[in-house]
Write a protein that holds these residues in place. Structure first.
Motif, PDB file in Angstrom:
ATOM      1  N   ARG A 155      -8.903  -1.989  -2.809  1.00 23.80           N
ATOM      2  CA  ARG A 155      -8.232  -1.865  -1.445  1.00 23.80           C
ATOM      3  C   ARG A 155      -8.806  -1.279  -0.604  1.00 23.80           C
ATOM      4  O   ARG A 155      -8.542  -1.303   0.840  1.00 23.80           O
ATOM      5  CB  ARG A 155      -6.778  -1.123  -1.762  1.00 23.80           C
ATOM      6  N   THR A 156     -10.004  -0.571  -0.751  1.00 25.51           N
ATOM      7  CA  THR A 156     -10.709   0.322  -0.012  1.00 25.51           C
ATOM      8  C   THR A 156     -12.094  -0.418   0.513  1.00 25.51           C
ATOM      9  O   THR A 156     -12.890  -0.577  -0.526  1.00 25.51           O
ATOM     10  CB  THR A 156     -10.915   1.741  -0.667  1.00 25.51           C
ATOM     11  N   GLY A 193       0.863  -1.257  -0.005  1.00 25.25           N
ATOM     12  CA  GLY A 193       0.015   0.033  -0.069  1.00 25.25           C
ATOM     13  C   GLY A 193       0.595   1.162  -0.215  1.00 25.25           C
ATOM     14  O   GLY A 193       0.296   2.374  -0.016  1.00 25.25           O
ATOM     15  N   ASP A 194       2.144   1.101   0.006  1.00 27.42           N
ATOM     16  CA  ASP A 194       3.117   2.455  -0.071  1.00 27.42           C
ATOM     17  C   ASP A 194       3.019   3.000  -1.528  1.00 27.42           C
ATOM     18  O   ASP A 194       3.186   2.178  -2.469  1.00 27.42           O
ATOM     19  CB  ASP A 194       4.376   1.942   0.653  1.00 27.42           C
ATOM     20  N   SER A 197       6.630   4.506   5.843  1.00 28.21           N
ATOM     21  CA  SER A 197       5.954   4.642   4.597  1.00 28.21           C
ATOM     22  C   SER A 197       6.303   6.064   3.839  1.00 28.21           C
ATOM     23  O   SER A 197       6.708   6.966   4.327  1.00 28.21           O
ATOM     24  CB  SER A 197       4.516   4.315   4.258  1.00 28.21           C
ATOM     25  N   LEU A 198       6.588   5.947   2.495  1.00 28.28           N
ATOM     26  CA  LEU A 198       6.862   6.947   1.806  1.00 28.28           C
ATOM     27  C   LEU A 198       5.597   7.842   1.685  1.00 28.28           C
ATOM     28  O   LEU A 198       5.659   9.217   1.629  1.00 28.28           O
ATOM     29  CB  LEU A 198       7.373   6.682   0.203  1.00 28.28           C
ATOM     30  N   VAL A 199       4.309   7.201   1.720  1.00 30.27           N
ATOM     31  CA  VAL A 199       3.084   7.829   1.744  1.00 30.27           C
ATOM     32  C   VAL A 199       2.947   8.949   3.032  1.00 30.27           C
ATOM     33  O   VAL A 199       2.666   9.999   2.884  1.00 30.27           O
ATOM     34  CB  VAL A 199       1.997   6.946   1.803  1.00 30.27           C
ATOM     35  N   ASP A 206       5.170  12.161   2.312  1.00 34.30           N
ATOM     36  CA  ASP A 206       4.571  12.876   1.152  1.00 34.30           C
ATOM     37  C   ASP A 206       3.346  13.589   1.909  1.00 34.30           C
ATOM     38  O   ASP A 206       3.097  14.743   1.727  1.00 34.30           O
ATOM     39  CB  ASP A 206       4.009  11.799   0.258  1.00 34.30           C
ATOM     40  N   ARG A 224      -8.007  10.118   2.579  1.00 31.26           N
ATOM     41  CA  ARG A 224      -7.449   9.151   1.476  1.00 31.26           C
ATOM     42  C   ARG A 224      -7.938   7.723   1.814  1.00 31.26           C
ATOM     43  O   ARG A 224      -8.461   6.974   0.720  1.00 31.26           O
ATOM     44  CB  ARG A 224      -5.990   9.225   1.378  1.00 31.26           C
ATOM     45  N   GLY A 225      -8.124   7.338   3.006  1.00 28.98           N
ATOM     46  CA  GLY A 225      -8.614   6.052   3.292  1.00 28.98           C
ATOM     47  C   GLY A 225      -7.372   5.026   3.274  1.00 28.98           C
ATOM     48  O   GLY A 225      -6.388   4.994   2.894  1.00 28.98           O
ATOM     49  N   PRO A 226      -7.687   3.698   3.423  1.00 29.64           N
ATOM     50  CA  PRO A 226      -7.009   2.572   3.173  1.00 29.64           C
ATOM     51  C   PRO A 226      -6.188   2.035   1.932  1.00 29.64           C
ATOM     52  O   PRO A 226      -5.651   1.205   1.880  1.00 29.64           O
ATOM     53  CB  PRO A 226      -7.733   1.386   4.062  1.00 29.64           C
ATOM     54  N   GLU A 227      -6.540   2.940   0.994  1.00 26.02           N
ATOM     55  CA  GLU A 227      -6.182   2.506  -0.495  1.00 26.02           C
ATOM     56  C   GLU A 227      -4.403   2.540  -0.560  1.00 26.02           C
ATOM     57  O   GLU A 227      -3.762   2.095  -1.230  1.00 26.02           O
ATOM     58  CB  GLU A 227      -6.891   3.184  -1.546  1.00 26.02           C
ATOM     59  N   VAL A 228      -4.103   3.328   0.601  1.00 31.94           N
ATOM     60  CA  VAL A 228      -2.559   3.784   0.490  1.00 31.94           C
ATOM     61  C   VAL A 228      -2.323   3.238   2.219  1.00 31.94           C
ATOM     62  O   VAL A 228      -3.021   3.481   3.117  1.00 31.94           O
ATOM     63  CB  VAL A 228      -2.018   5.097   0.347  1.00 31.94           C
ATOM     64  N   PHE A 229      -1.008   3.022   2.226  1.00 30.71           N
ATOM     65  CA  PHE A 229      -0.368   2.617   3.681  1.00 30.71           C
ATOM     66  C   PHE A 229       0.217   3.916   4.156  1.00 30.71           C
ATOM     67  O   PHE A 229       0.994   4.421   3.551  1.00 30.71           O
ATOM     68  CB  PHE A 229       0.503   1.391   3.855  1.00 30.71           C
ATOM     69  N   ARG A 278     -13.020  10.995   2.454  1.00 26.63           N
ATOM     70  CA  ARG A 278     -13.263  11.932   1.331  1.00 26.63           C
ATOM     71  C   ARG A 278     -14.719  11.512   0.750  1.00 26.63           C
ATOM     72  O   ARG A 278     -15.332  12.584   0.243  1.00 26.63           O
ATOM     73  CB  ARG A 278     -12.137  12.017   0.453  1.00 26.63           C
ATOM     74  N   ILE A 293      -6.729  10.093   6.646  1.00 27.60           N
ATOM     75  CA  ILE A 293      -7.920   9.609   6.762  1.00 27.60           C
ATOM     76  C   ILE A 293      -8.842   9.892   5.567  1.00 27.60           C
ATOM     77  O   ILE A 293      -9.743   9.171   5.244  1.00 27.60           O
ATOM     78  CB  ILE A 293      -8.703  10.176   8.349  1.00 27.60           C
TER      79      ILE A 293
END
Lengths: 126, 199
Positions: free
Chosen positions: A40-41, A13-14, B34-36, B39, B24-29, A48, B22
């Protein structure tokens, strides 16, 4: 200028950094990034937009594969309607695990704006 | 409810980063490794900087919070105060705030707000008509300011206070200053020059 989307590692997920370009790595296609991010969501978990995401299923349910297919198509409906994703098809199969429980392996095939067939493979564990 | 990994930290940038994660949600870690997360912290810093600029701009519009590198000099000119460039920022803000408050109406609460710009401990004592009707009815137009001795001994402060009150109170009102009300012969704190017998 062709559309781009940042690549997100489907496992961690990164974001992925491309050291050769010294910039964020691009997803193979923006459409693939859309499918991956939506799947993934869990539905409602993104603050949002509470309508974004896919409704989860219980892998042990007798109709889990069919229900998952329906949920994925519902989650991607806005992009299918807009024409961003075309010829979307979902195949899924429940795979029993040796340790007990079951996993749901699925493949989402679709065409993006350039018309090339693409596939996203995933697996849900219970 | 889906658990979402969030960036940690206590700075404004970290808080904005968590809010963005929050959204963005869990589509990214977005966990700390993490790099996220990094960012989002950069974006969070951008938002935090914008927020501080907005807050600073709002503060500049308030007489008690305008700064010398902002619009303090302009506000001083607008309120008819002399150039305060030789004074400290705190002194300039205090006199500007007092000038602003002195434009309010002469009700006791408004007068007290003006006085407390100079002396936070100030107490306002007034005469009610019931109290003075049988003795001196005109005493209702007099009030007393009870201040600390340190402030009472500050001639410049008292002069500035008198100027502001002269602008605020109506022409038929007058005031006295003292450290307490009621002189006690057996109280060493009572001073002939500072303690008010009456007002």
């Amino acid at each position: 200028m062709s559309a781009r989307a940042r690549r997100i590692d489907p496992t961690s997920g990164d974001r992925v950094f491309d050291r050769t370009r010294r910039s964020w790595a691009n997803a193979k296609t923006p459409e693939l990034a859309i499918v991956q991010n939506v799947l993934r969501t869990p539905l409602g978990s993104a603050a949002r937009d509470r309508t974004y995401g896919v409704r989860p299923v219980d892998n042990a349910a007798p109709n889990a594969a069919a229900l998952w297919r329906q949920n994925v198509l519902t989650a991607l409906a806005r992009w299918i309607t807009a024409g961003t994703l075309r010829d979307v098809e979902v195949t899924s199969v429940v795979v029993p695990l040796a340790t007990g429980g079951s996993a749901l392996a699925y493949a989402v095939t679709f065409k993006g704006r350039d018309g090339r067939p693409q596939t996203f493979n995933g697996q849900r564990s219970s | 409810m889906t658990a979402i990994a969030l960036p940690s930290g206590t700075t404004d940038a970290d808080r904005f980063a968590r809010a963005l994660a929050i959204l963005r949600g869990p589509e990214v870690f977005a966990g700390d490794t993490s790099l996220v997360a990094e960012d989002l912290r950069v974006l969070g810093q951008l938002l935090a900087d914008g927020r501080s600029v907005v807050l600073r701009a709002v503060a500049q519009c308030h007489p008690g919070k305008a700064t010398a590198d902002g619009i303090l000099a302009e506000l001083e000119g607008e309120y008819g105060l002399p150039d305060g460039s030789l004074l400290s920022s705190a002194e300039r803000q205090q006199r500007l705030l007092a000038k602003y408050r002195s434009r309010s109406w002469p009700a006791p609460t408004a007068v007290l707000a003006t006085v407390r710009t100079f002396a936070a401990e100030a107490v306002l004592a007034t005469n009610t008509s019931d109290q003075v009707d049988g003795s001196d009815p005109t005493a209702v137009f007099r009030f007393a300011l009870l201040l600390s001795r340190a402030h009472l001994d500050d001639a410049a402060l008292m002069d500035a206070l008198d100027q502001r009150l002269a602008e605020q109170v109506s022409a038929d009102e007058s005031w006295s200053r003292g450290d307490r009300l009621g002189f006690r012969c057996d109280d060493p704190s009572s001073g002939c020059d500072l303690t008010l017998l009456a007002f």
